[in-house]
Structure formats: C-alpha cells, structure tokens
Design an enzyme around this catalytic site. Structure first.
Site, short mmCIF file in Angstrom:
data_model
loop_
_atom_site.label_atom_id
_atom_site.label_comp_id
_atom_site.label_asym_id
_atom_site.label_seq_id
_atom_site.Cartn_x
_atom_site.Cartn_y
_atom_site.Cartn_z
CG LEU A 31 -22.99 24.11 42.13
CD1 LEU A 31 -22.42 22.70 42.11
CD2 LEU A 31 -23.53 24.46 43.51
CE LYS A 32 -17.35 32.81 44.77
NZ LYS A 32 -16.02 32.18 44.80
CG LEU A 33 -17.16 25.47 40.13
CD1 LEU A 33 -16.63 25.14 38.75
CD2 LEU A 33 -17.77 24.23 40.77
CD GLU A 175 -15.85 29.48 47.19
OE1 GLU A 175 -15.10 30.38 47.60
OE2 GLU A 175 -15.67 28.89 46.12
N GLY A 176 -20.93 28.13 47.48
CA GLY A 176 -22.04 29.05 47.25
C GLY A 176 -22.50 28.95 45.81
#
Length: 305
Positions: A31-33, A175-176
């Site tokens: 996960l993009k944090l 977020e991505g």
C-alpha cells in the site's frame, strides 16, 4: 569505509510513477501510505528520526521513542510516518502534528493522535550495510531483526497480483500502491524503475506563489505554481479547501518579509504575491485542458521538501 549509521545522511530511495497497475511475478506490491517519508536510526536505547531533507524529527514525535525496544542491534529503517483515523492513513492529522513547535501541545497531540512508524525496508543492521542485498533478502532480515510494537509496524505486501490489489486500494479510498522488484537493490537517493507507484488520486508538490485575502486580510485562496523544464514559473491554479488555520497563520508570517511586487500570473487580481519558496501538496482528480486542477484539495505544506 564510511559507516551509514554514524554518518546519518541517508537520502531515501525514490519512486517512479506509472499510470496503470500490473501483474508481474517479479514484483511485490505494498500500500502507498499517505504519510511522511522517514529514515529511523535505532539503537537499543535511542532513536533518531530524519525526513528526506535530513531534518531531525525526533522531538516532534515523542511517542516513537519506544521503538528502540523493537531492535537488539544498531539498525536503520526506511519507512513512513502515518496517523491512522478509522484504520486509514490521515495525512491532514499528520500534517497538523508536523507543524507543531510547542512541547506541551506536542505531548498532548502524541496521546490524542499518535504517529505510527511503518517500516518497509532495512538498510543497516549490526554494523552491516544491507543496501546491496536484493529486496526480498532485506525483507527477510527486516522481519528477523525488528519486532513490532511501541507504534512500530512492518509493511505487509502481496506478490504478483498488482491489478487486483490496486482495485482494492481504490475501493477503500486509499492513496494507491507501490510495486517493487524482488531482486532490486536499494539505491540511496536514486529514482529507478525498481520501485514504482500507482496512485488512485493525483498528488502534486507545488509552490505557493501567492494568496488572495478575505475581507479581513486573512489568507483565503492559495495561488499555486511550478517550474517547467526551462525553469520558468507556470501557474497550476488555486485552491481553498483543506488549508488549515495553522497554515494560514504560517503563510501570513512568511508574507511579512517575503512578498514581491510583480505578479507571477496576470489572471489573478487582488493577490498578495510571495517569493515561491514554500512547498505544499495539492490533491486533484486530473489536470484540466488549460493546465489547471479539477476538484483540488490542499493536503498541506511540506517541510520535508
């Protein structure tokens, strides 16, 4: 030979961006944090936290002093600082924390909105530089040498199935994702195709070129710009939503000594123009035909950029 731990000047490895997620058995996906990048230099009794510009953040997040209990040897971790709200990263809450300077307010906020350190890489352990090891070996060493707890957690990942993982992130309004090559080495301060990000929403770091005041002279709309490839300052548009009271005060203080008479962009009237030195991040759906932002929301001033 220079010792990474003693020098404490690591510039984190950076991400390229791609438009679409992909499935590839040679990559893992995390996960993009929505947080602040941080390098943690940890010993069994002390912790030093630095952002990408080598600013010492340790005193801002006292709740992270306990992560020294998570290691038994000198260790350097690359990770992200996040504040969780309802189980999801909340950049706005984190950004408010990052602007605090009063020690009493910091101590209260540390209890009310504690920051988590999410580790996704280990760069050094027990006197050994690990950056020339492949990613999956570093991941194994991270799990072996770092114990979760005391506001520290280790980033989870999945293998191969980047498309389904991205769709899940999109469904959950995250977020991505970040996709990383399994045999990739850690390139300090470099941006390579071994680490790529795919974002659900578009974020862009922009310069605050000025602001439009309200009837009381307070900051209302921020006028944002960027330097193009020729080094010319270009307009990205303006934003109002998301600008905090603390940031409006900070911008007014900056304006006392940093205004310019010449307008950067002629289309905006009744504007206080500033030296383009403050950097912040805007989030928006996509770029418009005239180079503006569709449905922009201000994420916050970035002191690490």
């Amino acid at each position: 030979m220079a010792d990474l731990f003693e020098e404490k000047n690591i510039s984190p490895m950076l991400l390229n961006e791609v438009k679409e997620p992909f499935d590839d058995e040679n990559y893992i996906h995390e996960l993009k944090l929505d947080g602040i990048r941080c390098v943690a230099y940890i010993e069994p009794k002390t912790v030093t936290l630095q952002n990408k510009r080598f600013k010492d953040l340790t005193h801002i997040y006292p709740e992270l002093s306990g992560i020294c209990k998570c290691v038994k040897k000198k260790t350097i971790l690359d990770g992200e600082l996040v504040v969780l709200t309802d189980g999801k990263p909340d950049f706005y809450a984190l950004q408010r924390r990052s602007l605090m300077t009063d020690s009493f307010k910091i101590s209260l906020a540390a209890k009310r909105n504690p920051v988590q350190f999410v580790a996704y890489d280990i760069l050094y352990c027990n006197g050994k530089d690990l950056t020339d090891l492949p990613l999956m070996k570093r991941k194994a060493l991270l799990s072996e040498n770092v114990k979760e707890g005391n506001n520290l957690s280790i980033s989870r990942y999945i293998e191969k199935n980047g498309i389904a993982f991205f769709n899940l992130a999109k469904k959950e309004n995250l977020e991505g994702i970040v996709s990383k090559k399994k045999d990739g080495l850690y390139r300090i301060g470099k941006r390579t195709s071994d680490w790529v990000k795919v974002k659900v929403m578009q974020d862009e770091d922009l310069l605050i070129c000025g602001y439009q005041p309200d009837e009381n002279g307070n900051v209302k709309d921020l006028i944002l710009g960027y330097y193009d490839e020729k080094g010319e300052l270009k307009c990205r548009g303006k934003v109002y939503l998301g600008v905090s009271k603390e940031e409006r005060t900070l911008i007014l203080q900056f304006a006392k000594k940093n205004t310019v008479k010449r307008p950067w962009f002629d289309k905006y009237k009744n504007t206080i123009w500033l030296k383009p030195e403050l950097v912040g991040t805007a989030r928006f759906m996509h770029e418009t035909e005239n180079g503006g932002m569709r449905q922009p929301v201000w994420k916050g001033i970035r002191e690490d950029k």
